[in-house]
Design a protein around this motif. Structure first.
Motif, short mmCIF file in Angstrom:
data_model
loop_
_atom_site.label_atom_id
_atom_site.label_comp_id
_atom_site.label_asym_id
_atom_site.label_seq_id
_atom_site.Cartn_x
_atom_site.Cartn_y
_atom_site.Cartn_z
N GLU A 50 -2.90 -5.08 -0.18
CA GLU A 50 -1.70 -5.32 0.64
C GLU A 50 -1.62 -4.39 1.84
O GLU A 50 -0.81 -4.62 2.75
CB GLU A 50 -0.44 -5.17 -0.21
CG GLU A 50 -0.22 -3.77 -0.76
CD GLU A 50 1.02 -3.70 -1.64
OE1 GLU A 50 1.89 -2.85 -1.37
OE2 GLU A 50 1.12 -4.51 -2.59
N ASN A 51 -2.44 -3.34 1.88
CA ASN A 51 -2.45 -2.41 3.01
C ASN A 51 -3.58 -2.69 3.99
O ASN A 51 -3.79 -1.92 4.94
CB ASN A 51 -2.56 -0.98 2.49
CG ASN A 51 -1.39 -0.60 1.61
OD1 ASN A 51 -0.23 -0.80 1.98
ND2 ASN A 51 -1.68 -0.07 0.43
N ARG A 80 0.39 -9.66 -0.52
CA ARG A 80 0.87 -9.53 -1.90
C ARG A 80 0.88 -10.88 -2.61
O ARG A 80 0.46 -11.00 -3.76
CB ARG A 80 2.29 -8.94 -1.90
CG ARG A 80 2.36 -7.45 -1.60
CD ARG A 80 3.79 -6.99 -1.67
NE ARG A 80 3.93 -5.61 -1.22
CZ ARG A 80 4.95 -5.17 -0.49
NH1 ARG A 80 5.90 -6.01 -0.10
NH2 ARG A 80 5.02 -3.90 -0.14
N GLN A 122 2.23 -8.14 5.12
CA GLN A 122 2.18 -7.51 3.80
C GLN A 122 2.65 -8.45 2.70
O GLN A 122 2.07 -8.49 1.61
CB GLN A 122 3.02 -6.23 3.79
CG GLN A 122 2.67 -5.31 2.63
CD GLN A 122 3.11 -3.89 2.87
OE1 GLN A 122 4.27 -3.65 3.17
NE2 GLN A 122 2.20 -2.94 2.72
#
Length: 327
Positions: A16-17, A44, A40
Motif C-alpha cells: 500500500e506504500n 489496499r 492507497q
C-alpha cells in the motif's frame, strides 16, 4: 554485442506504500493503481482481493479463509547499453514475483516470477509499429519478422545468469483472453486451473508470446467468470505446484477484475462457446479507481519513448544481434 551478463535485476515491494519509479511503465497494472488521490485505497483493496481469492482457492485446512496472504515484488530487468558504447541502461521488462505466507505453519513459500508482464518494446510493437505499418491499408497485416527482436531479448533474459540467480523456475505469465477470438469449453479439468478452453486460431498476442518461446493454454478456475490465458515454458500442469498456480490466479484475476470487469467481473460465468467482449453490460464494478482510456493513451506515449530512446538509436546493433541470436 549484447552479452547475457547485460541484464540487471532490481526488486521493490508492492504494497500500500508503493510509488512507481521514474522508469516504470505507467500502463503496468501495479503502477496504474498507485496514482491519483485514491492510490492507497486502490492498493489496499486490490491486495485484499488477492488474499481473499487465494484463500478461496486454497480452502483445505483453511476453515476461516484467512490462512494465507500473498506478498508481491515488482521485478525490473534493465539492459546495459554498453554494447552500443553507452554508459547507460534501458528498462526492458517488468514482471511480478509472489511469495506465499502461510500464517498457520508460520512459513514463507516461494511463488513464481511472471504473473503480469510489462515491456516497453512490446508497447512500441503494438502501439507504434503496427498502427504505422497498417496506416491507410484496407486489410490488417503484420510486418515480416514482427516480434522477433522482442522475443529474442526476452529469451536472452530468462536464460541469463541474473535470472537464474534470482528465480528457481522460468516465468509463468497470465493475461486476459482476446476479445477477437472465440473460446470453446473442453472436457479437460484441472483441480486448480479449472476447466480448459481452446480456440481455433491463435490471437496476435498468442503469436507474439510464441516468439518469446512460450506456449499458451486457457483455463477458467473455479468461481471465475471467464478463462485466463496462461503463457509458459515446459509443462503448465506438472511444472508448477498447487500453491504456485493459485498465487498466479489470485493475483492476475484480481487485476483483471479491475481492468476488464466486463469480462472478469461479469455477473454470469462464460458459457461453453465464449466470445469475450468489453461491450458486455452485465457486470459489477470494483471499488478501485481506474482510467482505461488514459492507459491506452499512455501505451502509445511509452511506445514512442521506446522508439526514440531504444529502437532508433540502436536499430542496427539490435537487428544484427537478434539475427545472430536466432541462428
Amino acid at each position: 554485442m549484447i552479452r547475457e551478463t547485460a541484464f540487471e535485476i532490481k526488486r521493490i515491494r508492492f504494497d500500500e506504500n508503493y510509488h512507481p519509479s521514474d522508469r516504470t511503465r505507467l500502463t503496468t497494472n501495479f503502477a496504474n493503481l498507485a496514482r491519483g488521490e485514491s492510490r492507497q485505497e486502490n492498493l489496499r483493496n486490490v491486495l485484499r482481493m488477492i488474499d481473499n481469492r487465494f484463500n478461496g482457492l486454497a480452502h483445505w485446512d483453511n476453515p476461516m479463509g484467512d490462512r494465507y496472504s500473498v506478498e508481491l515484488e515488482i521485478v525490473s530487468i534493465e539492459m546495459d547499453l554498453a554494447f552500443a558504447g553507452k554508459n547507460d541502461s534501458f528498462p526492458l521488462i517488468e514482471v511480478l514475483y509472489t511469495t506465499i505466507v502461510d500464517k498457520k505453519a508460520n512459513r514463507r513459500i516461494e511463488g513464481l516470477a511472471g504473473n503480469s508482464f510489462s515491456s516497453y518494446v512490446r508497447d512500441y510493437d503494438f502501439s507504434v509499429l503496427l498502427p504505422g505499418y497498417n496506416k491507410n491499408k484496407v486489410e490488417f497485416t503484420v510486418p515480416q519478422n514482427y516480434g522477433d527482436l522482442h522475443g529474442n531479448l526476452f529469451k536472452s533474459v530468462v536464460n541469463s545468469t541474473a535470472y537464474r540467480k534470482n528465480f528457481r523456475k522460468l516465468p509463468l505469465i497470465c493475461l486476459s483472453v482476446s476479445t477477437n477470438r472465440t473460446y470453446y469449453r473442453t472436457e479437460n479439468q484441472h483441480p486448480v486451473l479449472g476447466v480448459e478452453y481452446q480456440q481455433r486460431e491463435f490471437s496476435l498476442t498468442d503469436q507474439y508470446f510464441n516468439k518469446m518461446g512460450m506456449q499458451v493454454r486457457y483455463f477458467m478456475p473455479h468461481n471465475s467468470a471467464a478463462p485466463l490465458a496462461f503463457y509458459f515454458f515446459g509443462d503448465l500442469l506438472s511444472d508448477y505446484s498447487t500453491l504456485e498456480l493459485i498465487s498466479t490466479i489470485s493475483v492476475m484475476e484480481s487485476f483483471q477484475k479491475v481492468y476488464r470487469p466486463e469480462i472478469y467481473n461479469a455477473n454470469a460465468a462464460a458459457p461453453a462457446c465464449y466470445k469475450p467482449s468489453l461491450q458486455h453490460q452485465d457486470y459489477s464494478n470494483t471499488r478501485i479507481v481506474y482510467d482505461r482510456e488514459e492507459r491506452s493513451q499512455l501505451a502509445t506515449a511509452q511506445g514512442k519513448y521506446t522508439e526514440e530512446n531504444f529502437i532508433e538509436p540502436y536499430h542496427d546493433f539490435l537487428e544484427q544481434w537478434s539475427a545472430i541470436y536466432a541462428a
